[in-house]
Design a protein around this motif. Sequence first.
Motif, PDB file in Angstrom:
ATOM      1  N   SER A   1      -0.250  -1.185  11.066  1.00 60.42           N
ATOM      2  CA  SER A   1      -1.020  -1.896  10.046  1.00 60.42           C
ATOM      3  C   SER A   1      -0.152  -2.545   8.972  1.00 60.42           C
ATOM      4  O   SER A   1      -0.669  -2.962   7.938  1.00 60.42           O
TER       5      SER A   1
ATOM      6  N   LEU B   1      -3.515   4.600  -2.262  1.00 62.02           N
ATOM      7  CA  LEU B   1      -4.728   5.006  -1.559  1.00 62.02           C
ATOM      8  C   LEU B   1      -4.550   6.358  -0.886  1.00 62.02           C
ATOM      9  O   LEU B   1      -3.425   6.797  -0.610  1.00 62.02           O
TER      10      LEU B   1
ATOM     11  N   LEU C   1       3.979  -0.888   3.708  1.00 61.62           N
ATOM     12  CA  LEU C   1       3.227   0.359   3.653  1.00 61.62           C
ATOM     13  C   LEU C   1       4.193   1.529   3.547  1.00 61.62           C
ATOM     14  O   LEU C   1       5.158   1.618   4.298  1.00 61.62           O
TER      15      LEU C   1
ATOM     16  N   HIS D   1      -1.511  -1.062  -4.084  1.00 64.05           N
ATOM     17  CA  HIS D   1      -2.681  -0.203  -3.932  1.00 64.05           C
ATOM     18  C   HIS D   1      -2.220   1.205  -3.558  1.00 64.05           C
ATOM     19  O   HIS D   1      -1.509   1.387  -2.556  1.00 64.05           O
TER      20      HIS D   1
ATOM     21  N   LEU E   1      -1.746   3.630  11.240  1.00 63.16           N
ATOM     22  CA  LEU E   1      -0.853   3.305  10.127  1.00 63.16           C
ATOM     23  C   LEU E   1       0.412   2.606  10.611  1.00 63.16           C
ATOM     24  O   LEU E   1       0.918   1.684   9.958  1.00 63.16           O
TER      25      LEU E   1
ATOM     26  N   ALA F   1       0.246   5.141   0.566  1.00 62.95           N
ATOM     27  CA  ALA F   1      -0.782   6.064   1.051  1.00 62.95           C
ATOM     28  C   ALA F   1      -0.321   7.503   0.859  1.00 62.95           C
ATOM     29  O   ALA F   1       0.830   7.842   1.174  1.00 62.95           O
TER      30      ALA F   1
ATOM     31  N   VAL G   1       0.850  -1.197   0.000  1.00 62.40           N
ATOM     32  CA  VAL G   1       0.000   0.000   0.000  1.00 62.40           C
ATOM     33  C   VAL G   1       0.883   1.243   0.000  1.00 62.40           C
ATOM     34  O   VAL G   1       1.819   1.345   0.799  1.00 62.40           O
TER      35      VAL G   1
ATOM     36  N   ASP H   1      -8.598   5.873   3.052  1.00 62.29           N
ATOM     37  CA  ASP H   1      -8.894   4.610   2.361  1.00 62.29           C
ATOM     38  C   ASP H   1      -8.139   3.434   2.965  1.00 62.29           C
ATOM     39  O   ASP H   1      -8.463   2.273   2.677  1.00 62.29           O
ATOM     40  N   THR H   2      -7.135   3.701   3.790  1.00 63.70           N
ATOM     41  CA  THR H   2      -6.352   2.614   4.388  1.00 63.70           C
ATOM     42  C   THR H   2      -7.028   2.030   5.622  1.00 63.70           C
ATOM     43  O   THR H   2      -6.514   1.075   6.207  1.00 63.70           O
TER      44      THR H   2
ATOM     45  N   LEU I   1      -7.195  -1.898   6.793  1.00 64.88           N
ATOM     46  CA  LEU I   1      -6.263  -2.724   6.029  1.00 64.88           C
ATOM     47  C   LEU I   1      -5.051  -3.099   6.872  1.00 64.88           C
ATOM     48  O   LEU I   1      -4.552  -2.300   7.665  1.00 64.88           O
TER      49      LEU I   1
END
Length: 876
Positions: A528, A463, A476, A461, A525, A247, A245, A467-468, A471
């Motif tokens: 995650s 994002l 990340l 992804h 965050l 972000a 991800v 939007d995270t 998840l």
Amino acid sequence: MMEIYNKLLAALTKDDLIITPNKRLIGFLQKSYSAYQNVQKKRIWSTPQMLTLEDWLRLQWEKQLIQHNIFSYRLISKNQEWLIWQSIIEQSAHSFLMSHSIAHTAQHAWQLYHHWQLDYQADHGDHNHESLTWKMWADNVVAFSQAQACIDLAAATERLIDHFRKKILTPPKRMFLIGFDKINPQTKKLLATLEQANCQIQTFTARYPQKPIARRIAFENRDVELQAMARWAYQRWQAGNNPIVCAIPQLLDIRSQVITHFEEVFTCLQQDTHDPLPCNVAAGQKLSEFPMIHIALTWLQLKIINPFDQISLLLRSPYLADATKEQAQRHQLDMYCRRCVENRVYLTQLAEISQQQHCPQLSQLIVQLIPLVENTRCTQYPSDWAKHFTKKLQISGWPGQRPLLNEEYQLLERWSELFSEFSTLDFILGKISSELAWQQLHHLASTALFQAKTPHNPPIHILGLLDTAGLCVDSLWVMGLDDHTWPATAQANPFIPYSLQRAHQLPHSSNQREFYFASLITQRLLTSARQVMLSHSTQANEKTLRPSALIASIPSIEKHDLELPPYQTLITSIWAARRWEYYVDETTPPLAPHEFTAASSQLFKQQAACPFQAFARLRLGAHAYPVPQAGLNAIDRGILLHHVIEIFWNTMNDQTTLLKQSMQTLQVIIQQSIDAGIATFCKKYPFTFQPQFIALESERLQQRLMKLIDLDKKRSPFRKVTHEKKQNLILGKLNIALRIDRVDELNDGSTLIIDYKTGMPRKLNWFEARLDEPQLPLYCLSYPAAKGFAVIHIRSNTLEVQGFSEKDNGLSPLLSSKKDKHLPKTWSAVLTYWKTSLEMLANQFQAGFAKVDPKQGANTCRLCHLKSFCRINHPE
């Protein structure tokens, strides 16, 4: 990472309900659930219901309407809600330049009052003019909603809570909340009511089981930061550390920039494959910004008279009928219109020109459209306008006859949904004009975000930060965490008293509240993912940036510690792989017989300015075609003045006749000449020459013509004036066709050539090897009787004369008065010098000499449109 969800997935049954804050998390959970069932070696299973909170509430409202019909108000969409606010605001006593923006802010205030369980009618104190005005609007919105039996979701939620409390509606037996960072008071009230109705509510937080590895890194600017993030994502993907991800705060604002960097990086690092980009970008794009939709909106907006830029866009579009079949002809038509039409075009004119320029299919489309455009003066309901718009699109053949791509099919489906939503606005807008109907449709398309569904399951992804939610991934990267961006700056709603917002900690109400919320997101965050990278830029728009206080304690690393795969931008790679080839590029094939039959003075001017310029423009036909501008450009203004002067002197003919005229008669003749000149231009520029413009242009022409007449009255006697004298001249092997502005026959039998200029006067050198202005020397060479020339610069505030002559004519200075000892001293010597200089240019052009050699460097190139062709600024 799926094992993190296994405890949740194992406990789920088909009767459970999963509620999430966004649809993206639903897709992620559904794939996780399918993967879990596959691991359990199941071939058939029932997936629990998964919905966003908003979708579940709307579903419950429809359920109570169908089953009980107790509160039979229709639930309106957000766009319908916004339109109600806008219509109420526009009908109020206050006038706003941007009522649509005010309506969005007012709608948000209404939602905040409901979500935070505040009574907008109560006297909270600290009311200002804005909040009192909003309360008046809100009362009108409530009255309108009651009259139309409609309700918005924020108000409907209160009714649903009451239905669950009274056991009119039955809640699910078990509900799981996943991904909620903060729950507002209204939702808390709803959940408490559901629990009282024997609904088991569980909250699941996805956290990485071990302590994640978090690092902070700084980059010099955002472009470098995006580049590094894309390289890191590629590296993690190649290592099999999926899912990944990336972000980004405010992703919607820089979406195109993000996609560009990822595409360039992956294209460079993945050279031997044509697979689609293994990324999914969360932020959608405005529906109106997609070319196919933009063309549809442009076609629907057409009137009897249209701006040229709209017409040009349609001529070049592949989304109209027979666009492929007539592609070349329509491009030629576009270039023709750029040269010959004004900045506004009649549809009837376009149909006629299309037929003349070999675009019969386009002409037929326009002819069929005209009756529909003319029949738009009435007012109708939006649903009726939707049928009208559909018919106009059917005539256009939109979206064209070529096979559509997968994304375009999805766009068509989204466009159909938009039309359906537009058709439901009858009860809000009533009967409206065609213009207002188009504006509302355009607004819907501008606020609707579209993102094509990818057929594959990408491992990467991209994002936004919200939007995270929910998840938990392997890797990340969160970028843009500088002290100006994170936390975000407070932006309190102006329609709610500020003291009330701060007291209840409403979103964006204060910097303290934004810091608190940002710290919640940051902590989530940091737990995650197994590996978390936090980055920021140190410079943006000449501002120095520092890391956000929320990540300042995270250990920092340097760029080289990332050990990213080597990368060069595509431009740098191409330049690095260059191989020099040296060859003479100064000559092209010489002129073939009859290749260039008629030259003009422009050939010599361009050959003198830069040989390549003359070659590209005159032999290759390289021309720029700008969009027609409003009014007259400088060239047309000069042509009009020349034409008026010609008409005037065709009436006068000589100085004697001029001097005999009384001032009153002279004014009449001047006005008649101006009227005749303007009448000619009115036919070519009917939109431009409106009464007010004609009056201004007439005044301008009269002012300049009077200055010229005053000069001619004071000159030495001349007995005949000839305008637009056609002459031919042969230099080298070139036959040059000339048209001399004016030739004066003097009393001693000699001739003076006169040229009018309307641009800014500048000092001219008539004795250079490469003449900046070869026009007058060519005139003099073509007219043996001429013994001098004068260039008259006609300006609004001055009149300046340049040139020289062999004999005194009372206008241009004598050649013998020139003090420069290097200049020719006799007229015949001048002509010989000019002939030698101009024959050299003619021979160069004839021989194909086309060296890139601007005479005055950057000044020559400044107004030239060939720089990308000759590549003069290309680095050596």
